[in-house]
Design a protein around this motif. Structure first.
Motif, PDB file in Angstrom:
ATOM      1  N   ARG A  74       0.771  -1.115   0.281  1.00 21.69           N
ATOM      2  CA  ARG A  74       0.234  -0.006  -0.377  1.00 21.69           C
ATOM      3  C   ARG A  74       0.552   1.275  -0.130  1.00 21.69           C
ATOM      4  O   ARG A  74       0.898   1.809  -1.007  1.00 21.69           O
ATOM      5  N   LEU A  75       2.069   1.304   0.855  1.00 26.09           N
ATOM      6  CA  LEU A  75       2.657   2.403   0.553  1.00 26.09           C
ATOM      7  C   LEU A  75       3.928   2.264  -0.567  1.00 26.09           C
ATOM      8  O   LEU A  75       3.650   3.793  -0.942  1.00 26.09           O
ATOM      9  N   THR A  76       4.629   1.761  -0.959  1.00 23.19           N
ATOM     10  CA  THR A  76       4.453   1.404  -2.520  1.00 23.19           C
ATOM     11  C   THR A  76       3.867   1.873  -3.635  1.00 23.19           C
ATOM     12  O   THR A  76       4.073   2.852  -4.764  1.00 23.19           O
ATOM     13  N   THR A  77       2.375   1.634  -3.386  1.00 24.02           N
ATOM     14  CA  THR A  77       1.688   1.969  -4.218  1.00 24.02           C
ATOM     15  C   THR A  77       1.414   3.393  -4.420  1.00 24.02           C
ATOM     16  O   THR A  77       0.841   4.372  -5.018  1.00 24.02           O
ATOM     17  N   LEU A  78       1.002   4.020  -3.173  1.00 27.95           N
ATOM     18  CA  LEU A  78       0.423   5.315  -3.001  1.00 27.95           C
ATOM     19  C   LEU A  78       1.955   6.623  -3.732  1.00 27.95           C
ATOM     20  O   LEU A  78       1.301   7.167  -4.163  1.00 27.95           O
ATOM     21  N   HIS A  79       2.917   6.157  -3.150  1.00 23.95           N
ATOM     22  CA  HIS A  79       4.401   7.045  -3.098  1.00 23.95           C
ATOM     23  C   HIS A  79       4.832   6.952  -5.249  1.00 23.95           C
ATOM     24  O   HIS A  79       5.884   7.630  -5.342  1.00 23.95           O
ATOM     25  N   GLU A  80       4.579   5.644  -5.672  1.00 24.35           N
ATOM     26  CA  GLU A  80       4.453   5.274  -6.991  1.00 24.35           C
ATOM     27  C   GLU A  80       3.625   5.527  -7.890  1.00 24.35           C
ATOM     28  O   GLU A  80       3.655   5.547  -9.200  1.00 24.35           O
ATOM     29  N   ALA A  81       2.519   6.749  -7.460  1.00 23.92           N
ATOM     30  CA  ALA A  81       1.700   6.759  -8.002  1.00 23.92           C
ATOM     31  C   ALA A  81       2.006   7.693  -9.259  1.00 23.92           C
ATOM     32  O   ALA A  81       1.347   7.475 -10.422  1.00 23.92           O
ATOM     33  N   THR A  82       2.745   8.294  -9.303  1.00 22.47           N
ATOM     34  CA  THR A  82       2.990   9.526  -9.729  1.00 22.47           C
ATOM     35  C   THR A  82       3.957   9.417 -11.020  1.00 22.47           C
ATOM     36  O   THR A  82       4.743   9.516 -12.082  1.00 22.47           O
TER      37      THR A  82
END
Length: 212
Positions: free
Chosen positions: A127-135
């Motif tokens: 979840r952390l990775t998805t959030l911060h890799e979104a852009t």
């Protein structure tokens, strides 16, 4: 937290801040005194009665091993910036201006729950990775790394969950200044390259409290 009415954050602003922030400080009171660790968190609005902040600490960090006494605290801070009185047109009118500091912050209180569980921690890391890799144009995912390597990394961390009991939030973004001074602040911040702070001041002009 001291929050004058013109700097109070409404619920929409609080939710946005909890959902979109950088790393925040987890502070716990323990038998050895206060302990603090800077961590990235994911906000889960569906957890508990008032949502939760999910993160992880290194297994060697004693903070997770020492029981928290009473409520724990996560201190979230977003953009902050020095505000020069030279940016105010009112300086030329009457000179009764002084420097100040703009900032957005929240004190999030709650009950700390420890998750020494690889499955829980893996879900949190994803979840952390998805959030911060979104852009990112080519977002990294956990599955890009070898499974055995990831398993070893997960064993080295422990999950923490702050079940929120209350939030005190403040947006001190020049809302108490005349419109001309606010425009001067935005221009001054942009001139210094502090674009996030300038954007926050601009958005704060739309606060219901300021418009009322």
């Amino acid at each position: 937290m001291y929050v004058p009415s013109h700097f109070a954050a409404d619920q929409d602003a609080v939710t946005e801040l909890l959902s979109n922030h950088g790393a925040a400080n987890l502070v716990t009171s323990t038998e050895r005194g206060l302990l603090a660790t800077l961590l990235p968190f994911v906000y889960d609005p569906e957890a508990g009665d008032h949502g939760a902040l999910l993160g992880h600490v290194a297994r060697n960090n004693e903070q997770w091993l020492l029981p928290a006494l009473g409520e724990s605290l996560v201190i979230i801070q977003r953009s902050d910036a020095y505000i020069s009185p030279s940016w105010y047109p009112s300086k030329a009118e009457h000179g009764r201006v002084v420097p100040t500091w703009n900032y957005t912050t929240a004190h999030v209180y709650g009950r700390l729950v420890i998750h020494d569980d690889p499955a829980w921690v893996e879900d949190l890391v994803r979840r952390l990775t998805t959030l911060h890799e979104a852009t990112s144009e080519q977002p990294w995912t956990v599955d890009h790394a070898p499974a055995r390597f990831i398993a070893g990394q997960l064993r080295a961390i422990v999950g923490v969950e702050l079940l929120i009991t209350r939030v005190e939030a403040k947006r001190k973004l020049s809302q108490n200044r005349p419109d001309a001074d606010i425009d001067g602040v935005i221009a001054g911040l942009r001139g210094k390259g502090e674009l996030d702070s300038a954007d926050d001041v601009e958005r704060a002009q739309q606060d219901p409290v300021r418009r009322s």
